[in-house]
Design an enzyme around this catalytic site. Sequence first.
Site, mmCIF file in Angstrom:
data_model
loop_
_atom_site.group_PDB
_atom_site.id
_atom_site.type_symbol
_atom_site.label_atom_id
_atom_site.label_comp_id
_atom_site.label_asym_id
_atom_site.label_seq_id
_atom_site.Cartn_x
_atom_site.Cartn_y
_atom_site.Cartn_z
ATOM 1 N N GLN A 114 0.731 -1.066 -0.228
ATOM 2 C CA GLN A 114 0.022 -0.002 0.185
ATOM 3 C C GLN A 114 0.845 1.197 -0.251
ATOM 4 O O GLN A 114 0.375 2.409 -0.241
ATOM 5 C CB GLN A 114 -0.895 -0.009 1.216
ATOM 6 C CG GLN A 114 -1.629 -1.031 1.407
ATOM 7 C CD GLN A 114 -2.358 -1.170 2.594
ATOM 8 O OE1 GLN A 114 -3.534 -0.688 3.024
ATOM 9 N NE2 GLN A 114 -1.859 -1.926 3.686
ATOM 10 N N HIS A 131 -1.447 1.768 -4.507
ATOM 11 C CA HIS A 131 -1.651 3.156 -4.311
ATOM 12 C C HIS A 131 -0.950 3.955 -4.985
ATOM 13 O O HIS A 131 -0.709 5.218 -4.578
ATOM 14 C CB HIS A 131 -1.950 3.498 -2.735
ATOM 15 C CG HIS A 131 -2.973 2.526 -2.035
ATOM 16 N ND1 HIS A 131 -2.957 2.402 -0.671
ATOM 17 C CD2 HIS A 131 -4.114 2.134 -2.443
ATOM 18 C CE1 HIS A 131 -4.108 1.705 -0.101
ATOM 19 N NE2 HIS A 131 -4.687 1.446 -1.260
ATOM 20 N N CYS A 169 0.358 21.308 -16.879
ATOM 21 C CA CYS A 169 0.763 20.093 -17.919
ATOM 22 C C CYS A 169 0.870 20.710 -19.315
ATOM 23 O O CYS A 169 0.143 21.670 -19.918
ATOM 24 C CB CYS A 169 -0.687 19.419 -18.244
ATOM 25 S SG CYS A 169 -0.647 18.080 -19.554
ATOM 26 N N ASN A 235 2.654 -6.874 13.678
ATOM 27 C CA ASN A 235 2.429 -5.283 13.932
ATOM 28 C C ASN A 235 2.326 -5.199 15.421
ATOM 29 O O ASN A 235 1.689 -5.876 16.046
ATOM 30 C CB ASN A 235 0.735 -5.093 13.186
ATOM 31 C CG ASN A 235 0.677 -3.652 13.438
ATOM 32 O OD1 ASN A 235 1.002 -2.974 14.340
ATOM 33 N ND2 ASN A 235 -0.255 -3.205 12.641
HETATM 34 C C1 BV8 Z 1 -11.913 3.385 -3.384
HETATM 35 C C2 BV8 Z 1 -1.996 6.902 -0.925
HETATM 36 C C3 BV8 Z 1 -13.706 3.231 -4.974
HETATM 37 C C4 BV8 Z 1 -2.006 8.118 -0.524
HETATM 38 C C5 BV8 Z 1 -3.751 5.971 0.280
HETATM 39 C C6 BV8 Z 1 -16.045 7.436 1.409
HETATM 40 C C7 BV8 Z 1 -15.878 8.179 0.228
HETATM 41 C C8 BV8 Z 1 -15.200 7.503 -0.632
HETATM 42 C C9 BV8 Z 1 -14.325 6.296 -0.568
HETATM 43 C C10 BV8 Z 1 -14.637 5.938 0.967
HETATM 44 C C11 BV8 Z 1 -15.458 6.387 1.821
HETATM 45 N N1 BV8 Z 1 -15.302 5.431 3.141
HETATM 46 C C12 BV8 Z 1 -14.743 4.440 2.830
HETATM 47 C C13 BV8 Z 1 -14.182 4.401 1.665
HETATM 48 C C14 BV8 Z 1 -13.119 3.631 0.687
HETATM 49 C C15 BV8 Z 1 -11.818 4.360 1.091
HETATM 50 C C16 BV8 Z 1 -11.344 4.015 2.710
HETATM 51 O O1 BV8 Z 1 -11.355 2.673 2.908
HETATM 52 N N2 BV8 Z 1 -11.235 4.805 3.644
HETATM 53 C C17 BV8 Z 1 -10.982 4.664 4.927
HETATM 54 C C18 BV8 Z 1 -10.327 5.916 5.579
HETATM 55 C C19 BV8 Z 1 -12.270 4.248 5.636
HETATM 56 N N3 BV8 Z 1 -10.845 3.628 0.318
HETATM 57 C C20 BV8 Z 1 -10.694 4.498 -0.872
HETATM 58 O O2 BV8 Z 1 -11.034 5.610 -1.051
HETATM 59 C C21 BV8 Z 1 -9.915 3.767 -2.037
HETATM 60 N N4 BV8 Z 1 -10.362 3.774 -3.073
HETATM 61 O O3 BV8 Z 1 -12.365 2.766 -2.418
HETATM 62 O O4 BV8 Z 1 -12.568 3.663 -4.469
HETATM 63 C C22 BV8 Z 1 -13.913 3.566 -6.167
HETATM 64 C C23 BV8 Z 1 -13.995 2.580 -6.908
HETATM 65 C C24 BV8 Z 1 -14.215 2.777 -8.294
HETATM 66 C C25 BV8 Z 1 -14.222 3.890 -8.860
HETATM 67 C C26 BV8 Z 1 -13.808 5.125 -8.192
HETATM 68 C C27 BV8 Z 1 -13.808 4.955 -6.592
HETATM 69 C C28 BV8 Z 1 -8.601 4.371 -2.029
HETATM 70 C C29 BV8 Z 1 -7.692 4.113 -0.759
HETATM 71 C C30 BV8 Z 1 -6.197 4.458 -1.103
HETATM 72 C C31 BV8 Z 1 -5.938 5.994 -0.535
HETATM 73 N N5 BV8 Z 1 -4.608 6.160 -0.493
HETATM 74 N N6 BV8 Z 1 -2.416 5.998 0.160
HETATM 75 C C32 BV8 Z 1 -0.653 9.029 0.286
HETATM 76 O O5 BV8 Z 1 0.315 8.178 0.498
HETATM 77 O O6 BV8 Z 1 -0.615 10.248 0.113
HETATM 78 S S1 BV8 Z 1 -4.233 5.153 1.870
HETATM 79 C C33 BV8 Z 1 -2.770 4.847 2.965
HETATM 80 O O7 BV8 Z 1 -3.303 4.623 4.276
HETATM 81 C C34 BV8 Z 1 -1.816 4.018 2.667
HETATM 82 O O8 BV8 Z 1 -1.472 3.633 1.584
HETATM 83 C C35 BV8 Z 1 -2.877 2.773 3.304
HETATM 84 O O9 BV8 Z 1 -3.538 2.014 2.394
HETATM 85 C C36 BV8 Z 1 -3.789 3.449 4.237
HETATM 86 C C37 BV8 Z 1 -3.409 2.956 5.733
HETATM 87 O O10 BV8 Z 1 -2.015 3.201 5.903
HETATM 88 P P1 BV8 Z 1 -1.298 1.849 6.333
HETATM 89 O O11 BV8 Z 1 -0.237 1.485 5.185
HETATM 90 O O12 BV8 Z 1 -2.090 0.729 7.137
HETATM 91 O O13 BV8 Z 1 -0.655 2.749 7.720
HETATM 92 P P2 BV8 Z 1 -1.262 3.109 8.992
HETATM 93 O O14 BV8 Z 1 -0.211 4.332 9.318
HETATM 94 O O15 BV8 Z 1 -2.609 3.036 9.000
HETATM 95 O O16 BV8 Z 1 -0.889 1.832 10.060
HETATM 96 C C38 BV8 Z 1 0.670 1.611 10.037
HETATM 97 C C39 BV8 Z 1 0.636 0.273 11.026
HETATM 98 O O17 BV8 Z 1 1.872 -0.158 11.099
HETATM 99 C C40 BV8 Z 1 0.077 0.459 12.337
HETATM 100 O O18 BV8 Z 1 -0.928 -0.364 12.815
HETATM 101 C C41 BV8 Z 1 1.208 0.522 13.184
HETATM 102 O O19 BV8 Z 1 0.791 -0.177 14.373
HETATM 103 C C42 BV8 Z 1 2.216 -0.597 12.509
HETATM 104 N N7 BV8 Z 1 3.619 -0.258 12.833
HETATM 105 C C43 BV8 Z 1 4.251 0.868 13.310
HETATM 106 N N8 BV8 Z 1 5.573 0.385 13.076
HETATM 107 C C44 BV8 Z 1 5.856 -0.658 12.746
HETATM 108 C C45 BV8 Z 1 4.521 -1.310 12.433
HETATM 109 N N9 BV8 Z 1 4.212 -2.385 12.011
HETATM 110 C C46 BV8 Z 1 5.626 -3.175 11.984
HETATM 111 N N10 BV8 Z 1 6.727 -2.822 12.172
HETATM 112 C C47 BV8 Z 1 6.821 -1.690 12.723
HETATM 113 N N11 BV8 Z 1 8.125 -1.153 12.931
HETATM 114 ZN ZN ZN Z 2 -2.856 17.429 -19.073
#
Ligand code: BV8
Ligand code: ZN
Length: 266
Positions: A114, A131, A169, A235
């Site tokens: 991701q 992503h 662009c 995790n």
């Molecule tokens: C989609 C790029 C449909 C950005 C990212 C309302 C409106 C629209 C959509 C939605 C909605 N409600 C829900 C949704 C769906 C939405 C969603 O799931 N929202 C969530 C908030 C509920 N999803 C989307 O919008 C996706 N698209 O659904 O499209 C569609 C279909 C057809 C046509 C049109 C539309 C798109 C989601 C992608 C968003 N982009 N990233 C950027 O980077 O700037 S998301 C981003 O956060 C990450 O990529 C990742 O996916 C996400 C979560 O992050 P994590 O990687 O899990 O990191 P996080 O910090 O959360 O956790 C880290 C973990 O590591 C922790 O648990 C921690 O304990 C642990 N950790 C810490 N240290 C360590 C460790 N583990 C191991 N070792 C360590 N040392």
């Molecule tokens: Zn363009």
Amino acid sequence: MVAELSAELIGQVEQAAQLLQSAKRVCILTGAGISAESGIPTFRDKQTGLWENYGVEDLATPEAFTRDPKLVWSWYQWRRQLVADKAPNPAHHALAQWQYHAQTSDQTVTLITQNVDDLHEQAGSSVTHLHGHLWRDRCGQCEIPYPEQSSAAYIKQDTIRFDDKLITCPHCDGYIRPNIVWFGEALPVQAWQAAEEAAANCDVFISIGTSSLVYPAAGLSQLAKQNGAQVIEINPDPTPDTIVDITFAEKAGLILPPLIEAITDL
Ligand code: BV8
Ligand code: ZN
């Protein structure tokens, strides 16, 4: 490496290694947590400095870019500057070593991330990005890659600029934006198909460093489980992923090196 682990953890690593060594197909999903030990903040970490008053959901959306392209572009330029000097950590290297070892065995190890950083690539892994890529840009309007030659093989342009001046662009009057999947945007079709295929057909699914909160990526472990896979999670914090068979409540950089050593040595 193993010396740092408690007797209980060593037992868990050996149990997981037995399972993984006999698995024909393994699917791994990583999140921001695997890059945490490289010094890249995760999404759970509070934003700092200029950005402490903004949530990721306020910035990583097409609406935010339409509303204030300069703000969103500046945030990504700031993140690029933050990530530019970071290097893969032992967790990235362990996964790359496992994939290299799997090339001469009858095991398939598919890595899906991701993350938008390129630390898996830097460690030598082949990886599918769900992503997008922090180091790639495209037009926000006509979607053409920018610069155009960067759409080919993955190259990290050495001429990355960090200034936050908006770029128009060359083909239309749209603004250039990161080639990253924002909230509300569809995932790249081929990447998602590859992830679904790997999760649905694996013997073991390993979730590493993700809070399992964002869909559809967070649904991959469920898909694997439904198709008979065992699920392992690495995790330090608990996640809502309740279908896990083996949980390592530890950092990826502590668990993966001895785990991969145990698998490749067996
Ligand atoms: C989609 C790029 C449909 C950005 C990212 C309302 C409106 C629209 C959509 C939605 C909605 N409600 C829900 C949704 C769906 C939405 C969603 O799931 N929202 C969530 C908030 C509920 N999803 C989307 O919008 C996706 N698209 O659904 O499209 C569609 C279909 C057809 C046509 C049109 C539309 C798109 C989601 C992608 C968003 N982009 N990233 C950027 O980077 O700037 S998301 C981003 O956060 C990450 O990529 C990742 O996916 C996400 C979560 O992050 P994590 O990687 O899990 O990191 P996080 O910090 O959360 O956790 C880290 C973990 O590591 C922790 O648990 C921690 O304990 C642990 N950790 C810490 N240290 C360590 C460790 N583990 C191991 N070792 C360590 N040392
Ligand atoms: Zn363009």
